[in-house]
Design a protein around this motif. Structure first.
Motif, PDB file in Angstrom:
ATOM      1  N   TYR A 121      -5.600  10.831  10.048  1.00 45.05           N
ATOM      2  CA  TYR A 121      -4.622  11.890  10.084  1.00 45.05           C
ATOM      3  C   TYR A 121      -4.652  12.368  11.486  1.00 45.05           C
ATOM      4  O   TYR A 121      -5.629  12.467  12.258  1.00 45.05           O
ATOM      5  CB  TYR A 121      -4.552  12.915   9.063  1.00 45.05           C
ATOM      6  CG  TYR A 121      -4.472  12.186   7.671  1.00 45.05           C
ATOM      7  CD1 TYR A 121      -3.301  12.106   7.169  1.00 45.05           C
ATOM      8  CD2 TYR A 121      -5.360  12.283   6.765  1.00 45.05           C
ATOM      9  CE1 TYR A 121      -2.897  11.674   6.043  1.00 45.05           C
ATOM     10  CE2 TYR A 121      -5.150  11.686   5.393  1.00 45.05           C
ATOM     11  CZ  TYR A 121      -4.096  11.464   5.159  1.00 45.05           C
ATOM     12  OH  TYR A 121      -3.629  10.925   3.610  1.00 45.05           O
ATOM     13  N   ASN A 122      -3.443  12.724  12.051  1.00 52.04           N
ATOM     14  CA  ASN A 122      -3.397  13.353  13.168  1.00 52.04           C
ATOM     15  C   ASN A 122      -2.475  14.543  12.897  1.00 52.04           C
ATOM     16  O   ASN A 122      -1.143  14.492  13.353  1.00 52.04           O
ATOM     17  CB  ASN A 122      -2.836  12.539  14.375  1.00 52.04           C
ATOM     18  CG  ASN A 122      -2.894  13.291  15.666  1.00 52.04           C
ATOM     19  OD1 ASN A 122      -3.066  14.631  15.841  1.00 52.04           O
ATOM     20  ND2 ASN A 122      -2.390  12.950  16.926  1.00 52.04           N
TER      21      ASN A 122
ATOM     22  N   MET B 279       0.674  -1.159   0.017  1.00 50.24           N
ATOM     23  CA  MET B 279      -0.069  -0.068   0.109  1.00 50.24           C
ATOM     24  C   MET B 279       0.725   1.343   0.120  1.00 50.24           C
ATOM     25  O   MET B 279       1.843   1.357   0.885  1.00 50.24           O
ATOM     26  CB  MET B 279      -0.716  -0.213   1.080  1.00 50.24           C
ATOM     27  CG  MET B 279      -1.804   1.264   1.417  1.00 50.24           C
ATOM     28  SD  MET B 279      -2.940   1.360   2.543  1.00 50.24           S
ATOM     29  CE  MET B 279      -4.415   0.879   1.787  1.00 50.24           C
ATOM     30  N   LEU B 280       0.596   2.120  -0.661  1.00 52.41           N
ATOM     31  CA  LEU B 280       1.201   3.286  -0.939  1.00 52.41           C
ATOM     32  C   LEU B 280       0.297   4.555  -0.744  1.00 52.41           C
ATOM     33  O   LEU B 280      -1.017   4.537  -1.504  1.00 52.41           O
ATOM     34  CB  LEU B 280       1.915   3.506  -2.261  1.00 52.41           C
ATOM     35  CG  LEU B 280       2.424   5.116  -2.540  1.00 52.41           C
ATOM     36  CD1 LEU B 280       3.573   4.957  -2.021  1.00 52.41           C
ATOM     37  CD2 LEU B 280       2.615   5.245  -3.947  1.00 52.41           C
ATOM     38  N   ILE B 281       0.658   5.394   0.149  1.00 55.42           N
ATOM     39  CA  ILE B 281      -0.553   6.722   0.242  1.00 55.42           C
ATOM     40  C   ILE B 281       0.541   7.844  -0.130  1.00 55.42           C
ATOM     41  O   ILE B 281       1.516   8.094   0.255  1.00 55.42           O
ATOM     42  CB  ILE B 281      -0.817   7.040   1.751  1.00 55.42           C
ATOM     43  CG1 ILE B 281      -1.416   5.531   2.117  1.00 55.42           C
ATOM     44  CG2 ILE B 281      -1.533   8.233   2.029  1.00 55.42           C
ATOM     45  CD1 ILE B 281      -1.806   5.731   3.911  1.00 55.42           C
TER      46      ILE B 281
END
Length: 47
Positions: free
Chosen positions: A43-44, A11-13
């Motif tokens: 996301y943080n 998986m690549l973001i």
């Protein structure tokens, strides 16, 4: 990609940019909406 041939899922973001997406498609990756997969992210940005 040959290095990761034995890994079932990769998986690549990345950014939502047409040129970036085209590059990763040329490497044989597909977006999740083109597969039977599903992905989740949290996301943080406060850190």
């Amino acid at each position: 990609m040959d290095r990761y041939a034995d890994i079932r899922q990769l998986m690549l973001i990345t950014d939502d940019d047409p040129a970036t997406a085209a590059f990763y498609r040329s490497c044989g990756l597909r977006s999740l909406d083109q597969t039977h997969g599903i992905g989740f992210i949290r996301y943080n940005f406060a850190s």
